[in-house]
Write a protein that holds these residues in place. Structure first.
Motif, PDB file in Angstrom:
ATOM      1  N   ALA A  45       1.063   6.517   1.250  1.00 50.01           N
ATOM      2  CA  ALA A  45       1.872   7.295   0.308  1.00 50.01           C
ATOM      3  C   ALA A  45       2.764   8.248   1.087  1.00 50.01           C
ATOM      4  O   ALA A  45       2.297   8.975   1.970  1.00 50.01           O
ATOM      5  N   GLY A  48       5.624  10.929  -2.442  1.00 48.87           N
ATOM      6  CA  GLY A  48       5.180  10.630  -3.795  1.00 48.87           C
ATOM      7  C   GLY A  48       5.315   9.170  -4.180  1.00 48.87           C
ATOM      8  O   GLY A  48       5.164   8.809  -5.350  1.00 48.87           O
ATOM      9  N   LYS A  49       5.591   8.321  -3.204  1.00 47.39           N
ATOM     10  CA  LYS A  49       5.767   6.896  -3.455  1.00 47.39           C
ATOM     11  C   LYS A  49       4.852   6.080  -2.542  1.00 47.39           C
ATOM     12  O   LYS A  49       4.478   6.530  -1.460  1.00 47.39           O
ATOM     13  N   THR A  82      -1.826  -0.224 -11.074  1.00 53.43           N
ATOM     14  CA  THR A  82      -0.391   0.023 -11.092  1.00 53.43           C
ATOM     15  C   THR A  82       0.308  -1.185 -10.505  1.00 53.43           C
ATOM     16  O   THR A  82       0.007  -1.606  -9.381  1.00 53.43           O
ATOM     17  N   ASP A 116       5.185   4.808  -7.943  1.00 57.50           N
ATOM     18  CA  ASP A 116       4.763   6.196  -7.844  1.00 57.50           C
ATOM     19  C   ASP A 116       3.290   6.267  -7.458  1.00 57.50           C
ATOM     20  O   ASP A 116       2.465   5.493  -7.959  1.00 57.50           O
ATOM     21  N   TYR A 117       2.992   7.231  -6.589  1.00 59.23           N
ATOM     22  CA  TYR A 117       1.610   7.411  -6.136  1.00 59.23           C
ATOM     23  C   TYR A 117       0.811   8.222  -7.143  1.00 59.23           C
ATOM     24  O   TYR A 117       1.322   9.146  -7.787  1.00 59.23           O
ATOM     25  N   ASN A 118      -0.468   7.862  -7.300  1.00 54.45           N
ATOM     26  CA  ASN A 118      -1.400   8.733  -8.008  1.00 54.45           C
ATOM     27  C   ASN A 118      -2.721   8.786  -7.243  1.00 54.45           C
ATOM     28  O   ASN A 118      -3.013   7.897  -6.426  1.00 54.45           O
ATOM     29  N   GLU A 119      -3.501   9.809  -7.498  1.00 54.86           N
ATOM     30  CA  GLU A 119      -4.716  10.079  -6.727  1.00 54.86           C
ATOM     31  C   GLU A 119      -5.702   8.915  -6.731  1.00 54.86           C
ATOM     32  O   GLU A 119      -6.423   8.706  -5.749  1.00 54.86           O
ATOM     33  N   ASN A 120      -5.738   8.151  -7.812  1.00 54.18           N
ATOM     34  CA  ASN A 120      -6.713   7.063  -7.910  1.00 54.18           C
ATOM     35  C   ASN A 120      -6.467   5.952  -6.887  1.00 54.18           C
ATOM     36  O   ASN A 120      -7.362   5.145  -6.612  1.00 54.18           O
ATOM     37  N   LYS A 122      -6.234   6.141  -3.807  1.00 55.47           N
ATOM     38  CA  LYS A 122      -6.877   6.332  -2.507  1.00 55.47           C
ATOM     39  C   LYS A 122      -7.904   5.248  -2.220  1.00 55.47           C
ATOM     40  O   LYS A 122      -8.096   4.845  -1.073  1.00 55.47           O
ATOM     41  N   SER A 124      -8.328   1.621  -3.409  1.00 59.98           N
ATOM     42  CA  SER A 124      -7.679   0.574  -4.198  1.00 59.98           C
ATOM     43  C   SER A 124      -7.473  -0.678  -3.358  1.00 59.98           C
ATOM     44  O   SER A 124      -7.586  -0.644  -2.132  1.00 59.98           O
ATOM     45  N   ALA A 155      -0.285  13.456   0.917  1.00 58.78           N
ATOM     46  CA  ALA A 155      -0.613  14.199  -0.302  1.00 58.78           C
ATOM     47  C   ALA A 155      -1.525  15.392  -0.012  1.00 58.78           C
ATOM     48  O   ALA A 155      -1.816  16.179  -0.918  1.00 58.78           O
TER      49      ALA A 155
END
Length: 574
Positions: A45, A48-49, A82, A116-120, A122, A124, A155
Motif C-alpha cells: 500500500a 492510500g492505494k 475488493t 483503494d487500501y483498507n486495513e483488512n 493486511k 489477504s 499506513a
C-alpha cells in the motif's frame, strides 16, 4: 420421417453443446497452467492505494478459439473482498476487440491497475477470478491465488505526530531605553545659552535621569554625545567648534548626572564622544526635506563634488539661495546631540512563574506568554494561556496557544475551537493556518490539511514536520525525507524505510531518545528487510514490551511473513 429429422437436429444440438462444454471444461481444468507474474510479489500500500502489475503468460494449445474470457484480480480478506477492474481476453474466432490469444502459440497479456487500501487487506490473498463463455455456455473457474497482500507499512504514518505551532512571545528581560536632547549653538560659538537649557526637551532629559536613578529596575548604560559644526566657513575653525561643542555638552551632562548621584558617570567609558567638523550628511538630509529653491541643483552639487571647499564655493555662488540656506538650514547643524541610555531590567523567571500561578493579572501579555514556556506541565501551560486570553481577548497568540495546550492534551475538539477563535481575531497568520491544518489532518481530511499548510509559510519547523507527514500519505517519500530534515521522530524514520534508505532509517531511529514501542517496531522492520534477524527479534521484543498492541500488529504484518512459523517470533508475539 419427421421424427427422424427431429432426432437428428437434437443430436446435432447436443453434440454442439457437448463440444462447447468440453472446451470450457478443458480450459477450467488446465487453468493452473496459466502463469501469472505479479509485481510486487507481495502487494504493498502506498498513498492510500494498492497497485498491481500482472503479466499473464497463456500456454500454447490452451485458449479455445471460440472462448471469450473475463478475469478479475480480487483481494480476498476476512469479512470481505475488493476487486480490481476486470480485464478481457478472447480466442481467435471470437468477434470482438479484446486482446486475442492464439490457440496454437498461446500469448501474453500485461495488466496494471489499483484499488483503494483498507486495513483488512493486511491479511489477504490476491486471486484471479475467471468467467469464460463459449457460445451460449458460461463457466466460472475456481479462484486461483496469484500473490499475497498487503504490506501496509506506509499506513503506519502517525498523524498524531503532527505538530501545532505556538504563537511566540516577545518577552525581553532587558529593554533598552534612550532619551535624546539637542543643544543648538550660535554661529561660530560653543557656549550653551540659557534659552537652550530651559527647553522642554532638556527638562525631559533631566527628569529621565532622575527617574532612572530612583527606579530599582533601571540601570544606566552610558551617554553618547555627538557634536557638529555646519559646513560653512574654514575647516580649521569648524574642527575647533565641533570639539568645543562636544566638551561643553559633556560637561553639562556630567553635572546633571552628578546631581542625580548616578554611579559610574565618572568612569572613562561612560561617555562616548564623537564630533563632526563639517556636517555635510546632515546638510544633505535637511536639504532633501526642505522646500528651498534650487534644492535639486544643490543636491546635484553634493553628488558631483566631494571636496568640501568646492561644495561650499558652488553653493555660495547661488547667492539668493544661500541666504535662505544660511537662515533655515545651517543653524540646525550647529548642535550637540545628547543621548542617555538606560536598561530596564524585567522580572526574573522565578518572579514571572510565581505571578503566573498566583496573580497572572500582574503580568503583561509578553510576560504571560513567556511564563508558559517556563514549565513543561501542560495543565499549567493551559491555565496561563487561558489567563492571557481572558486578559487580552484580542490577542490571537493567547487564543492560539490555548489550542496548542488542548491539542497536547488530546482534546482535538477544544483545540479546533481555540484555533478557529484565533483565526477570527486575526486571519492569515501562519501559525494558526498550520494548526488548523493539523486538525484537518487528524480528522482525515488530507486535502483540507494541504490547503491550510499551503497558507502557513513561515510557521517554522512544525510546518515542515507536518508537510513530511502529508508527503508520506501521498507516497512522496523523498519529499518527506527533505521536509523532515534532521528530525529524529518516528515518521522521519518511516519515510526513510519507505524510500528504502535503511542505513539512514536506522541512524534516525538510534538517535531518537523517546522510549516508545513504535520506534522499535520500525527498527524491527529494518531488521526484517535487511536480513538482520537478531536485530529484528531484539527490536520487536522491545516494541512489544513497551506497547503490547504490537504483538497483534506483527502477527498480521507481512513484513515479518518469513518469520510467522519461527519459534522465536512466536514467543515474542504470543
Amino acid at each position: 420421417m419427421k421424427k427422424t429429422r427431429i432426432n437428428l437436429f437434437a443430436s446435432l444440438a447436443l453434440a454442439a453443446l457437448l463440444a462447447s462444454c468440453a472446451g470450457l471444461d478443458k480450459m477450467k481444468k488446465g487453468a493452473d497452467g496459466v502463469n501469472y507474474t505479479v509485481t510486487p510479489e507481495v502487494l504493498e500500500a502506498h498513498a492510500g492505494k494498492v497497485d498491481v502489475e500482472i503479466k499473464v503468460q497463456v500456454p500454447e494449445k490452451y485458449f479455445d478459439k471460440k472462448v471469450a474470457l473475463e478475469a478479475t484480480p480480487v483481494l480476498v480478506y476476512e469479512g470481505g473482498e475488493t476487486a480490481f477492474p476486470t480485464y478481457k481476453l478472447q480466442g481467435e474466432s471470437v468477434e470482438g476487440n479484446e486482446k486475442v490469444i492464439s490457440y496454437t502459440n498461446g500469448g501474453t497479456y500485461s495488466y496494471k491497475n489499483s484499488v483503494d487500501y483498507n486495513e483488512n487487506m493486511k491479511v489477504s490473498d490476491l486471486v484471479v477470478r475467471i468467467k469464460a463463455t463459449k457460445g451460449s455456455n458460461t463457466t466460472e473457474f475456481d479462484d486461483y491465488k496469484i500473490a499475497d497482500g498487503v504490506i501496509a507499512t506506509s499506513a503506519l504514518v502517525a498523524d498524531q505526530g503532527a505538530q501545532a505551532a505556538i504563537g511566540g512571545d516577545n518577552f525581553q528581560r532587558v529593554i533598552p531605553e534612550e532619551k535624546l536632547a539637542d543643544i543648538y549653538f550660535m554661529i561660530q560659538q560653543a557656549n550653551i545659552r540659557g534659552t537652550e537649557l530651559r527647553k522642554d526637551e532638556i527638562a525631559a532629559l533631566k527628569d529621565f535621569i532622575k527617574e532612572a536613578q530612583t527606579a530599582e529596575n533601571k540601570e544606566f548604560k552610558g551617554v553618547q554625545i555627538s557634536a557638529y559644526a555646519s559646513p560653512d566657513g574654514p575647516t580649521d575653525l569648524n574642527t575647533k567648534l565641533a570639539t568645543k561643542r562636544e566638551k561643553v555638552a559633556k560637561d553639562y551632562l556630567a553635572r546633571e548626572l552628578k546631581k542625580a548621584k548616578v554611579e559610574g558617570a565618572k568612569e572613562d567609558d561612560f561617555f562616548t564622544l564623537k564630533n563632526t567638523p563639517e556636517d555635510w550628511e546632515g546638510f544633505k538630509t535637511l536639504m532633501e526635506k526642505s522646500n528651498v529653491q534650487d534644492k535639486e541643483l544643490i543636491l546635484r552639487v553634493l553628488s558631483m563634488y566631494s571636496d568640501p571647499e568646492v561644495r561650499e564655493r558652488e553653493i555660495k555662488n547661488m547667492s539668493e539661495t544661500f541666504k535662505v540656506i544660511s537662515d533655515e538650514i545651517l543653524p540646525k547643524l550647529r548642535r550637540s546631540k545628547m543621548a542617555v541610555n538606560v536598561d530596564v531590567i524585567g522580572k526574573s523567571d522565578a518572579e514571572i512563574s510565581e505571578l503566573a500561578a498566583s496573580n497572572p493579572s500582574e503580568l503583561n501579555i509578553e510576560e504571560l506568554l513567556y511564563a508558559a514556556t517556563l514549565t513543561k506541565d501542560v495543565d499549567a501551560q493551559l491555565a496561563i494561556y487561558k489567563a492571557a486570553s481572558s486578559k487580552y481577548p484580542k490577542c490571537w497568540r493567547a487564543a492560539n496557544n490555548v489550542g496548542c495546550a488542548l491539542y497536547a492534551k488530546g482534546d482535538l475538539a477544544g483545540a479546533k475551537s481555540a484555533f478557529e477563535k484565533a483565526n477570527g481575531i486575526k486571519s492569515g497568520v501562519s501559525e494558526v493556518n498550520n494548526n488548523l491544518g493539523v486538525i484537518a489532518l487528524r480528522d482525515g481530511d488530507l486535502a483540507k490539511a494541504e490547503e491550510f499548510f499551503g497558507a502557513a509559510a513561515g510557521a517554522g519547523a512544525e510546518l515542515d514536520n507536518n508537510l513530511g507527514i502529508v508527503a508520506i500519505h501521498k507516497g512522496e517519500y523523498d519529499n518527506a525525507i527533505r521536509y523532515f530534515g534532521n528530525s529524529t521522530n518516528c515518521n522521519a524514520a518511516l519515510a526513510k524505510i519507505l524510500a528504502k534508505n535503511y542505513d539512514a532509517a536506522l541512524s534516525t531511529i538510534n538517535a531518537n531518545t523517546h522510549e516508545v514501542g513504535f520506534k522499535y517496531y520500525l527498527k524491527a522492520i529494518v531488521g526484517a528487510r535487511t536480513g538482520q534477524d537478531d536485530l529484528m527479534f531484539d527490536a520487536l521484543r522491545k516494541a512489544t514490551e513497551l506497547d503490547a498492541k504490537f504483538k497483534a500488529a506483527a502477527v498480521k504484518d507481512l513484513e515479518f511473513a518469513k518469520f510467522f512459523e519461527d519459534a522465536t517470533f512466536k514467543s515474542i508475539v504470543q
